[in-house]
Write an enzyme that holds these catalytic residues in place. Sequence first.
Site: not given
Ligand code: PAF
Length: 292
Positions: A11, A98, A177, A181, A185, A195, A255
């Site tokens: 990021v 996140n 969000k 996650n 995740n 995903n 995380e």
């Molecule tokens: O953490 C991530 O990888 C992203 O926020 C998400 C939304 C799962 C998409 O890859």
Amino acid sequence: MKIGIIGGGSVGLLVARYLCEYHDVTVYVRNKAQKQKLNDHGLFLSSCTTPCRVNALLTSEFEQEDCVIVCVKQPEISAVLPLITHLNEQTPILFLQNGMSHIEFIQKITRPVYIGIVTHGALRKSDHIVMHTGKGVIKLANFSGNEEDLFDLVQKLNSEAFPFTTETNWHEILAKKLVVNAVINPLTAIFEVPNGEIIHNTYLMRLAKELCREACLVLQLDFMDQWNTVQSVAANTKENISSMLRDIKTNRKSENDAISGYLIKKSISDIPYTTFVYNSIKVLEIKKGIIE
Ligand code: PAF
């Protein structure tokens, strides 16, 4: 504007790559090798052949900036906070993490803070090359600054290629969000799938729905709305590897605490699916020697 970006992960590099087109950007990183690579070769977007000039410094060399964007993951947030105490009282600080456990730390900051979420797909290919794997947006909301200043800041940061928007409620954007996650995740990390499998494998989808239900219960969000969002994020990023799967594969702390751990702490009733995935990620982290 002189912008300091803390964190040279996916990021941080993506944000730096786009903002350096119009601003004087410094990326603060933890290791000397990455600093040198960025300073010697510039920052590349993998789809472009021309690099962008950025300054790279170590976090220990932190300077005054007009605006600071914190892009490190939750587990590193506490190490960043001492740097912020050196900044001018008026310097705006943007947090793009996140999960929600960083809120506890942010509350102690006496500078204007704005909280955001990133919906872009980004992949760090090396110390100075980042891939933009899905175009999204950065949504920002006021936390302890003021709405007008945020509006001005967003105007300066926004561009067609890399949009920034303002939202009115920081809690809502983070909570929504967090649901995404908390579902995508851990499941992708445990089952080592991209995903898209969340919606293509019937059994994973059942688990995903239950995780979504629990997260919505804790965060008091509408299940159907959030389930639709989860499904569309999984579809739009179907070939992507989630950040949690990537962290586990590359032996980095995930995380988990900020996502599932946060929900478990917040919940007033049992959330068995979330507890199961939380413990499972801990097992993987122990197995790989990431945590003890
Ligand atoms: O953490 C991530 O990888 C992203 O926020 C998400 C939304 C799962 C998409 O890859």
